[in-house]
Scaffold this active site. Structure first.
Site, short mmCIF file in Angstrom:
data_model
loop_
_atom_site.label_atom_id
_atom_site.label_comp_id
_atom_site.label_asym_id
_atom_site.label_seq_id
_atom_site.Cartn_x
_atom_site.Cartn_y
_atom_site.Cartn_z
N GLY A 212 -13.90 -6.63 24.79
CA GLY A 212 -12.78 -5.48 24.27
C GLY A 212 -13.21 -5.29 22.40
O GLY A 212 -13.39 -3.51 21.97
N GLN B 231 -6.35 -1.52 28.78
CA GLN B 231 -5.41 -1.28 28.20
C GLN B 231 -5.25 -0.70 29.85
O GLN B 231 -4.63 -1.05 31.06
CB GLN B 231 -3.76 -1.99 28.32
CG GLN B 231 -3.72 -3.21 27.64
CD GLN B 231 -4.25 -4.08 28.38
OE1 GLN B 231 -3.81 -4.29 29.34
NE2 GLN B 231 -4.04 -5.57 27.42
N SER C 198 -13.02 -2.97 29.43
CA SER C 198 -13.46 -4.27 29.76
C SER C 198 -13.61 -4.52 30.24
O SER C 198 -11.95 -4.04 31.10
CB SER C 198 -12.07 -4.88 28.28
OG SER C 198 -12.09 -6.19 28.31
N HIS D 48 -12.74 -7.90 32.16
CA HIS D 48 -11.80 -8.65 32.47
C HIS D 48 -10.53 -8.63 32.40
O HIS D 48 -9.14 -8.74 33.14
CB HIS D 48 -11.34 -10.21 32.02
CG HIS D 48 -11.29 -10.13 30.64
ND1 HIS D 48 -9.80 -11.09 29.96
CD2 HIS D 48 -11.13 -9.07 28.76
CE1 HIS D 48 -9.36 -10.62 28.63
NE2 HIS D 48 -9.89 -9.90 28.05
N THR E 102 -29.92 -10.39 24.63
CA THR E 102 -29.76 -10.86 26.30
C THR E 102 -29.04 -10.37 26.76
O THR E 102 -27.61 -10.74 26.91
CB THR E 102 -30.12 -12.38 26.74
OG1 THR E 102 -31.63 -12.56 25.11
CG2 THR E 102 -30.83 -12.03 27.75
N CYS F 36 -3.56 -11.10 23.13
CA CYS F 36 -4.82 -11.74 22.16
C CYS F 36 -4.34 -12.06 20.75
O CYS F 36 -5.38 -11.70 19.69
CB CYS F 36 -5.73 -10.58 22.38
SG CYS F 36 -5.58 -9.76 24.50
#
Lengths: 395, 395
Positions: A81, A191, A211, A213, A249, A335
């Protein structure tokens, strides 16, 4: 050896920190597994292994696109993110004449820091205007008007839901105002996504960050969803992947997992939201009975987030004691734990510094149970009693 | 359904494209698995799950550092090699007065494109000088002298081994020259790492890029190894991860896998290099007997790479036919297949355009066997015979 011991303790932890990250869903991991060893090709290879990997990435792109009601060509995969937020801010500024950028005062550092960085550019005069929020963590719409009338903005970024309080912002209204100014509007929906319905067209933004995760998908995949008209300069130049906007990649297993997690998020949201809200309601009632302040209590919030403070009980201390008692909670946004200190969000809300230091965030997930929360409240009660007794002895 | 059918075919493919990507090693996957669901914490969280994830990232950092003889603090984790190369070029230029950047003419697009991008910056006068290579794909050291004496460079980047030919460059000598000019020297060691010993101190560079998915590690992790004196501006701003140089929640499973792959790479290199060289020697003898030209044949090359051309047999056609026959090979660098057309590497080597279009790359891996290569040569012989027959009929 040391790691193993800690690993054992972790197994017993009751996890109440889903806004920081989530465990990968079984079905998501199942979808990813073939891409580690059997179908491990590089999507740019022209042999069958490459073709298969390319198809898998395209399938995931469709899953992500469907989940927010856009076309697959509007999905730019990134590694996280933070990268997607930087891609919008740095990327969109790359094709703009320097002007004003407006962000809310409660943005995540990965929006706030690149916005500040624009203002430090040599030979470019970017001006950053932070939008104020009220005491319930809601961006002041009046201040949006002010900020735009003071100086015409080129870029605007306001998050869909705040990571600490869970308070949901009026992004559509802000986007409409931004559009009348000819500005590009972005929302960090990291979020909100997976917790409330998120539709890119309804939000009327030009770009949006998602995001993996945070929605029971793997770390290592995220996306910037873009309006087809948006011109972006890449952050990472190279082989020209992602339509030239993000070289490198593709992380195929993570992208496949992200796609699957997006597909599942809708089903899980329908299945677990009522249960999560019910649990949080009881939780907050009991916290209030214990004398807690709940931040953003009366605002429109994500169903899973409870951000509270108990006067005179330091957040950090409580997190440590709760961890010992077997509960994983946060004292602020994980974070930005690398930047210790007071929460910028509570500061923007005008919360008294002493109370802000007592802040603790619980963020519930689909697998939490009422029994776990009962047990949490019991432990919290005992810890608070102990801490209050200790502090009265000290005094 | 379609995907499943292709998946079945893939199982039978003999993989001879290890420079494009590799399957994850069993031990690497084992190391990663716990971090998807059980120990899934965010390393920035202060509870036990976060602490455990942080320790795992630090352990991986030590494994990566040890594998190239540096301190853990010199490792900046990124999401891919392209990001690491961009971080050096854009990041180092961020703190430099615009001047000359020197790169070899055979760099991967993720070095070449950001270098070109510097020259497009408004209000900054970067000048890009490409180093010529000889017909064996070796950077001309005389041209290094010329390029530096024409104009003092600030940044120099020369890859350790070329991804197409496998030819190893004299990076230490170039780094010594760069240092006398006060320039910062970087090497993209993505293809060399894991195939030949790579020591950061011996190379005398200021920065070096490594990638996980070329060494039987997962996609989604890479690193820029840096000299402690190097000042870099981040590409991705935010929570301040990686010592402020790369924000974003760490991709813990991928980083753990990368660390393990680095640890294992030394063991595997010792175990399989002799075998790989022996196989390639026989392979190239037979290809020469078939009339093939081997690019960089007499140069110091990676043990696993064989880049050849059979006059009048188009590379793309051969790759397609070989794929049908069950062999995964490349007609050029997979990572830049999104930019079709002639190989820039062969162009720089002065290879005739007609011959360059016939180029095919085989890159062997530790699990390839002599039997597989015998089978490959047999199929190649048959395909070439057919194609030559067809073209003679057409003529």
């Amino acid at each position: 050896m040391k790691q193993k011991t800690i690993g054992k303790d972790i197994m017993k932890l009751i996890y109440l920190d889903h806004n920081a990250t989530t465990a990968i869903d079984d079905a998501v991991l199942d979808a990813m597994m073939p891409f580690f060893q059997k179908q491990f090709g590089n999507p740019s290879s022209s042999h069958a292994l490459g073709t298969f990997a390319r198809q898998a990435v395209n399938h995931a792109r469709k899953q992500v696109a469907d989940s927010v009601e856009v076309q697959p060509s509007q999905v730019i995969f990134t590694s996280c993110g933070s990268e997607a937020n930087n891609l919008f801010i740095q990327g969109a500024s790359g094709y703009q004449k320097a002007s004003r950028i407006i962000v809310s005062a409660i943005e995540h550092p990965c929006v706030m820091q690149p916005a500040k960085e624009l203002t430090r550019r040599k030979n470019e005069k970017w001006d950053l205007r932070q939008l104020t929020v009220d005491d319930s963590c809601q961006v002041n719409l009046d201040d949006v008007e002010n900020a735009m009338s003071e100086k015409k903005p080129k870029l605007v970024s306001v998050m869909l839901a705040n990571n600490e309080t869970g308070v949901i912002q009026e992004v559509t209204k802000i986007a409409e105002k931004a559009r009348t100014q000819g500005a590009w509007m972005h929302t960090d929906a990291v979020q909100a996504f997976g917790k409330i319905p998120v539709s890119f067209p309804s939000l009327k933004v030009h770009a949006m960050t998602l995001s993996s995760h945070k929605i029971y998908g793997p770390k290592g995949a995220a996306a910037l969803i873009v309006d087809k008209q948006l011109a972006l300069k890449p952050l990472i130049f190279g082989g020209g992947h992602e339509n030239g906007l993000r070289s490198g990649t593709e992380n195929v297993p993570a992208i496949v997992g992200f796609g699957k997690a997006c597909e599942l998020s809708k089903i899980w949201m329908e299945r677990s939201t009522t249960h999560i809200i019910a649990m949080r309601t009881i939780l907050e009632q009991r916290l209030i009975e214990m004398g807690a302040v709940i931040f953003g209590l009366n605002a429109h919030r994500l169903p899973n987030t409870c951000y509270f403070a108990l006067q005179d009980i330091e957040g950090e201390t409580l997190v440590t004691q709760l961890n010992k008692a077997g509960f994983a909670v946060a004292s602020g946004a994980a974070c930005s734990s690398v930047y210790p200190g007071q929460s910028q969000v509570l500061n923007a809300m005008g919360v008294d510094t002493t109370l802000a230091r007592c802040a603790v965030r619980l963020s519930l997930g689909r697998n939490n149970t009422q029994k776990q929360l009962d047990s949490f409240l019991k432990s919290l009660g005992a810890i608070v009693k102990d801490l209050r007794r200790l502090s009265s002895v000290t005094i």
